[in-house]
Design a protein around this motif. Structure first.
Motif, mmCIF file in Angstrom:
data_model
loop_
_atom_site.group_PDB
_atom_site.id
_atom_site.type_symbol
_atom_site.label_atom_id
_atom_site.label_comp_id
_atom_site.label_asym_id
_atom_site.label_seq_id
_atom_site.Cartn_x
_atom_site.Cartn_y
_atom_site.Cartn_z
ATOM 1 N N GLY A 292 1.676 -9.553 -5.390
ATOM 2 C CA GLY A 292 2.736 -9.394 -6.371
ATOM 3 C C GLY A 292 3.007 -7.963 -6.756
ATOM 4 N N LYS A 293 2.255 -7.002 -6.145
ATOM 5 C CA LYS A 293 2.440 -5.606 -6.542
ATOM 6 C C LYS A 293 2.100 -4.685 -5.386
ATOM 7 N N PRO A 294 3.043 -3.801 -4.987
ATOM 8 C CA PRO A 294 2.727 -2.842 -3.924
ATOM 9 C C PRO A 294 1.855 -1.715 -4.449
ATOM 10 N N LEU A 295 1.236 -0.976 -3.529
ATOM 11 C CA LEU A 295 0.487 0.211 -3.921
ATOM 12 C C LEU A 295 1.443 1.340 -4.258
ATOM 13 N N PRO A 296 1.152 2.151 -5.282
ATOM 14 C CA PRO A 296 1.980 3.331 -5.553
ATOM 15 C C PRO A 296 1.994 4.256 -4.346
ATOM 16 N N ALA A 297 3.064 4.980 -4.186
ATOM 17 C CA ALA A 297 3.227 5.854 -3.022
ATOM 18 C C ALA A 297 2.109 6.881 -2.926
ATOM 19 N N ASP A 298 1.707 7.464 -4.059
ATOM 20 C CA ASP A 298 0.670 8.485 -3.985
ATOM 21 C C ASP A 298 -0.676 7.921 -3.559
ATOM 22 N N VAL A 299 -0.914 6.647 -3.848
ATOM 23 C CA VAL A 299 -2.173 6.012 -3.446
ATOM 24 C C VAL A 299 -2.181 5.711 -1.952
#
Length: 365
Positions: A292-299
């Motif tokens: 239900g949630k993608p990883l943040p781009a910086d991660v």
């Protein structure tokens, strides 16, 4: 309807189910679902479905990308690819033993433990999948050098899991003492689910963690610093972090289905390595659909380059990891002869004009 739109709608439709699963505390096995067989295509080995398991880790991106891009379903044709996601190796081994999963992506320590506890009767490792992607990350205000780890609280995902064994082995190499079962000693080992570890770090309950990606990069985003990349401890900076395992009964009864899944795995790894940016996006999209949630781009941008996707099972490093578990007192010296059967993988690699993989003498005799 375009494929991308179908996937987006599927992800949206999954969100209520995922929320319900989390609210009900279903534990380490998450939502199980299937993509649907290809209409008019022949079934592989006459099977209605093949049940595939994997973790929601970037070190399992072969499975994430292969699912998201339809590579597994394409290889299985009229046989439906059904997927289950897990948070921990023991639950996936349990699913394999019970017959609710046929083939799955898993770390080396659970594979070793599962194989030895069943006296070598339940599973085979049939392929590699990934190397690397594990780091020791620490609070830079409390730990400025490797020697400062002594006396601190360091998280690992689970007692006896792959990262736990690696950290205990590293601690022993420093000359420090830790009781493996309790985690108490010159370093306090805190066993914590990867999903919880960032919260523990933010609250100050731990001083660092030896964890796989993307958890390591999540901690860095919260201010932690990478103190050590585990790859630096291994020859050629390679060590197995993810294998493909299959139940022995399924391998015996449905060898064509196993070969089809491995053909998809090889194709997925080849596509990942040829299109890293697209593959990174595909893996993140599948994580979003699963959780239900993608990883943040910086991660994900920080995590992705540290993982190498390879079909080579790096069998010699698995044998070394077993020795590390023995030295830590978590495992009696195992006989791993027969844990590998690379027959199907090498047939797929040969058809692709690639060299075969080696089982380091631990294959089926």
């Amino acid at each position: 309807m375009p494929a991308a739109l179908r996937r987006a709608l599927a992800a949206v439709a999954l969100l209520p189910l995922l929320a319900l699963a989390a609210a009900c505390g279903y534990g380490s096995q998450a939502v199980e679902n299937s993509e649907g067989a290809i209409p008019g295509a022949a079934k592989v080995d006459g099977l209605d479905s093949v049940r595939i398991g994997y973790f929601g880790n970037l070190t399992h991106a072969t499975a994430l990308v292969g699912r998201h891009e339809g590579i597994f379903q394409k290889a299985l044709g009229g046989t439906t690819a059904t997927f289950s996601t897990f948070n921990a190796g023991p639950s996936e081994i349990e699913a394999l033993n019970s017959g609710s999963v046929d083939i799955g992506w898993i770390g080396p320590s659970p594979a070793i433990n599962g194989y030895t506890k069943a006296d070598g009767t339940n599973l085979r490792i049939v392929s590699g999948s990934a190397s690397g992607g594990v780091k020791l990350v620490v609070n830079p205000e409390k730990i400025k050098s490797l020697k400062d780890v002594k006396g601190k609280r360091i998280a690992t995902p689970q007692l006896g899991n792959t990262q736990d064994v690696a950290f205990l082995n590293w601690v022993a190499e420093q000359g420090w003492k830790v009781d493996a079962q309790s985690g108490k000693g010159d370093v306090s080992v805190v066993r914590s689910d990867n999903k919880v570890t960032p919260n523990l770090y933010q609250s100050g309950s731990i001083d660092g963690a030896w964890v796989p990606e993307p958890t390591a990069s999540k901690l860095v985003a919260d201010g932690a610093k990478v103190l050590l990349d585990e790859a630096d401890l291994w020859p050629d900076k390679k060590f197995v972090i993810t294998n493909v395992i299959v139940s022995q009964s399924f391998l015996k009864e449905h060898p064509k289905a196993v070969e089809a899944v491995l053909r998809a795995s090889v194709e997925a790894n080849r596509w990942i390595n040829a299109h890293p940016d697209q593959a990174k996006a595909a893996a993140n999209a599948q994580l979003a659909a699963d959780t239900g949630k993608p990883l943040p781009a910086d991660v994900i941008d920080r995590a992705w380059p540290s993982i190498e996707f390879t079909d080579d099972p790096l069998a010699a490093t698995l044998d070394a990891q077993a020795d590390h578990a023995v030295a830590a007192g978590l495992l009696e010296k195992p006989d791993l002869t027969g844990i590998y059967d690379l027959t199907a993988l090498n047939r797929v690699l040969s058809a692709e004009g690639e060299p075969g993989a080696d089982d380091a003498g631990l294959g089926v005799k």
